[in-house]
Every structure is written in structure tokens, then in C-alpha cells.
Design an enzyme around this catalytic site. Structure first.
Site, PDB file in Angstrom:
ATOM      1  N   GLU A  94     -46.159  25.301  23.231  1.00 54.79           N
ATOM      2  CA  GLU A  94     -45.372  24.822  22.447  1.00 54.79           C
ATOM      3  C   GLU A  94     -44.878  23.510  22.809  1.00 54.79           C
ATOM      4  O   GLU A  94     -44.903  23.336  24.481  1.00 54.79           O
ATOM      5  CB  GLU A  94     -44.232  25.397  22.383  1.00 54.79           C
ATOM      6  CG  GLU A  94     -44.157  27.169  21.813  1.00 54.79           C
ATOM      7  CD  GLU A  94     -44.330  27.771  20.247  1.00 54.79           C
ATOM      8  OE1 GLU A  94     -44.539  26.033  19.910  1.00 54.79           O
ATOM      9  OE2 GLU A  94     -45.231  28.467  19.611  1.00 54.79           O
ATOM     10  N   ARG A 104     -34.798  37.919  12.819  1.00 61.82           N
ATOM     11  CA  ARG A 104     -35.210  38.655  11.195  1.00 61.82           C
ATOM     12  C   ARG A 104     -34.815  39.896  12.293  1.00 61.82           C
ATOM     13  O   ARG A 104     -34.787  41.055  11.194  1.00 61.82           O
ATOM     14  CB  ARG A 104     -36.335  38.096  10.777  1.00 61.82           C
ATOM     15  CG  ARG A 104     -37.397  38.999   9.775  1.00 61.82           C
ATOM     16  CD  ARG A 104     -38.166  38.316   9.443  1.00 61.82           C
ATOM     17  NE  ARG A 104     -38.990  38.185  10.051  1.00 61.82           N
ATOM     18  CZ  ARG A 104     -40.320  39.601  10.605  1.00 61.82           C
ATOM     19  NH1 ARG A 104     -39.485  40.653   9.860  1.00 61.82           N
ATOM     20  NH2 ARG A 104     -40.572  39.346  11.304  1.00 61.82           N
ATOM     21  N   CYS A 157     -38.299  34.051  22.337  1.00 61.28           N
ATOM     22  CA  CYS A 157     -39.258  33.779  22.783  1.00 61.28           C
ATOM     23  C   CYS A 157     -38.719  31.813  22.915  1.00 61.28           C
ATOM     24  O   CYS A 157     -38.566  31.164  23.659  1.00 61.28           O
ATOM     25  CB  CYS A 157     -40.744  33.353  22.329  1.00 61.28           C
ATOM     26  SG  CYS A 157     -41.550  35.073  23.016  1.00 61.28           S
ATOM     27  N   HIS A 180     -47.357  30.323  23.645  1.00 58.97           N
ATOM     28  CA  HIS A 180     -46.826  32.322  22.512  1.00 58.97           C
ATOM     29  C   HIS A 180     -48.899  31.597  23.171  1.00 58.97           C
ATOM     30  O   HIS A 180     -49.682  31.099  22.382  1.00 58.97           O
ATOM     31  CB  HIS A 180     -46.678  31.457  21.940  1.00 58.97           C
ATOM     32  CG  HIS A 180     -45.313  31.346  21.056  1.00 58.97           C
ATOM     33  ND1 HIS A 180     -45.342  30.845  20.571  1.00 58.97           N
ATOM     34  CD2 HIS A 180     -45.344  32.916  21.690  1.00 58.97           C
ATOM     35  CE1 HIS A 180     -43.691  31.674  20.753  1.00 58.97           C
ATOM     36  NE2 HIS A 180     -43.975  32.632  20.748  1.00 58.97           N
TER      37      HIS A 180
HETATM   38  N1  PCA Z   1     -42.909  37.483  21.394  1.00 60.15           N
HETATM   39  C1  PCA Z   1     -41.507  36.934  20.772  1.00 60.15           C
HETATM   40  C2  PCA Z   1     -40.237  37.066  21.937  1.00 60.15           C
HETATM   41  C3  PCA Z   1     -40.875  37.958  23.122  1.00 60.15           C
HETATM   42  C4  PCA Z   1     -42.229  37.944  23.000  1.00 60.15           C
HETATM   43  O1  PCA Z   1     -43.503  38.159  23.187  1.00 60.15           O
HETATM   44  C5  PCA Z   1     -41.373  35.919  20.533  1.00 60.15           C
HETATM   45  O2  PCA Z   1     -41.762  34.813  19.868  1.00 60.15           O
HETATM   46  O3  PCA Z   1     -39.572  35.872  20.104  1.00 60.15           O
END
Ligand code: PCA
Length: 241
Positions: A94, A104, A157, A180
Site C-alpha cells: 500500500e 460497510r 486496515c 495487504h
Molecule cells: N483486513 C481488513 C481489516 C482487518 C484485515 O485483516 C481491512 O482490510 O480493512
């Protein structure tokens, strides 16, 4: 200042690396970001790197509190936070944390902000200070599917990424960012996938997966790249639309 904390503060070489992963959310029993962070920290320690892994709650408020506790306890020089992006096909490094919370689904504490700022007084966005392009290139060299990403969404996140970057460059943290990961081999079986947008546009069934061992290795590679003094790659990249 004297003592180990002072040494860690002044010498990033001595400060540990902090990796974070999240607990499961959205009713799932598994979140691959936590085993990946834990295993990556283990592999880094085997290579002589001071690394710790901390599991964060999937809660807007709780994740910030847990992050603050981890920063105070470990005084890390580098922080790589990690979360699940179910439906993505690649490890996504990211670039931008935005000052926006729009959930959501409720988080694990029942909070569901709609279009609120992470910090009313904060800037609109922060950029990752990881060498994001160098990390993506190193992941591809290792044949791990990887991409640069311009949005970590607007759920927990992104919130944690924003809170992390707000604390980077103060205290011990010098370098920080967010990665991610896709589902690993333990993805749940769902007839209706709950993807990024709440429909199946972005998440074909079965879920796209990357082996958990590769997700852990991706975080090891990211950590080693972050520790190298070289600057980020000066090559054009990024989506056209
Ligand atoms: N993914 C979610 C929240 C926690 C996670 O592992 C996100 O991308 O916001």
C-alpha cells in the site's frame, strides 16, 4: 536519555522491527495476515534480525490502542503492518493511508463509522515510507505475486495504516507502511463471498489464494528491503485508471 530504550531511539540498527497482523473479522475463523506476520518474524529472527510480531484486534479503536501499546513496549525502528484483502490475487504494497473511515460492515467491536475522518485535525493522507517499489520488485524476483496499491480501503486496515503513519517519525519509528495479503490456503468456503465491495465483482468463487508460506516470505522480503539503506526505485509505475 540513557539505557536500552535510548540506544534504540538513537540507533535504528538496534531498534527491532515490528510486524503486525489482524485477528479474523466478518465472521471468518481465520485471517492469514496474523500467521504470516508471526512466521515472518520467526524467519527474520532465525536470520539474526530483531523482529517481533503483534496481533491486533479488528476494531477501529482497539487497533490503535494495541498499536500504541506495541510501539511503547518494543520501540521499533521499522513497522510493517499487514492485513487481509480477501479477493485480491496479489500481495499489495500500500502507498497511501487516507483520513477516512467508511465501514460497510461493523468492526469486531460493533463500530461502523460512515464517512468519518480518522483524525479531524489530521492531513487528508499519509504516504508509506517503505521503499514500496523496491519491495514489489523484490517480491516479483522471488516469484511472489505482488503489486503496488493506491488504496487500503476505508475499513480497519486503512485506519490502522493512517494511525501508524501519524506516529511514524515521532518516537522510535523511522520507517513504516502497510501490506495487504490475499487469502491463503485456509480461505473459508462461502457460497456468497464478502469481498471488498460487498458483491462478487472483485471476488470470484473460489477465492484467489496465495500459499501462507509465500505470504510469510513476502513479509520477510519486505522487511529486508526496508532495512537496506538504498533509496526506492526511480522507475515509473502505477495504474492508469
Ligand atoms: N483486513 C481488513 C481489516 C482487518 C484485515 O485483516 C481491512 O482490510 O480493512
Amino acid at each position: 536519555m540513557t539505557g536500552p530504550a535510548a540506544a534504540a531511539h538513537h540507533d535504528p540498527g538496534l531498534a527491532p522491527l515490528l510486524l503486525t497482523g489482524f485477528e479474523p473479522f466478518a465472521g471468518d475463523g481465520h485471517n492469514p495476515s496474523w500467521p504470516a506476520a508471526q512466521e515472518a518474524a520467526r524467519r527474520l529472527r532465525d536470520r539474526g534480525v530483531r523482529a517481533v510480531a503483534v496481533r491486533l484486534p479488528c476494531s477501529f479503536a482497539g487497533s490503535t490502542e494495541a498499536l500504541e501499546r506495541a510501539l511503547a513496549e518494543h520501540q521499533p525502528g521499522t513497522v510493517i503492518a499487514c492485513g487481509l484483502a480477501g479477493g485480491r490475487t496479489r500481495v499489495a504494497v500500500e502507498r497511501v493511508a487516507v483520513n477516512l473511515q467508511d465501514a460497510r460492515i461493523p468492526d469486531n467491536s460493533g463500530a461502523q463509522p460512515a464517512g468519518q475522518a480518522v483524525d479531524d485535525a489530521g492531513p487528508a493522507a499519509y504516504f508509506s515510507t517503505l521503499p514500496v517499489k523496491r519491495i514489489v520488485a523484490a517480491l516479483r524476483d522471488a516469484e511472489i505475486p505482488a503489486e503496488l496499491s493506491l488504496s487500503a480501503g476505508s475499513f480497519v486496515c486503512n485506519h490502522l495504516f493512517y494511525e501508524l503513519m501519524a506516529r511514524a517519525d515521532t518516537g522510535s519509528v523511522r520507517t513504516a507502511g502497510f501490506i495487504h495479503v490475499p487469502w491463503d490456503e485456509n480461505a473459508p468456503r462461502r457460497t456468497v463471498p464478502v469481498g471488498a465491495h460487498g458483491d462478487d465483482r472483485a471476488c470470484p468463487e473460489p477465492w484467489p489464494t496465495v500459499p501462507g508460506a509465500q505470504l510469510a516470505e513476502a513479509l520477510v522480503i519486505a522487511a529486508l528491503e526496508a532495512a537496506r539503506p538504498a533509496s526506492d526505485l526511480d522507475v515509473p509505475d502505477g495504474p492508469l485508471y
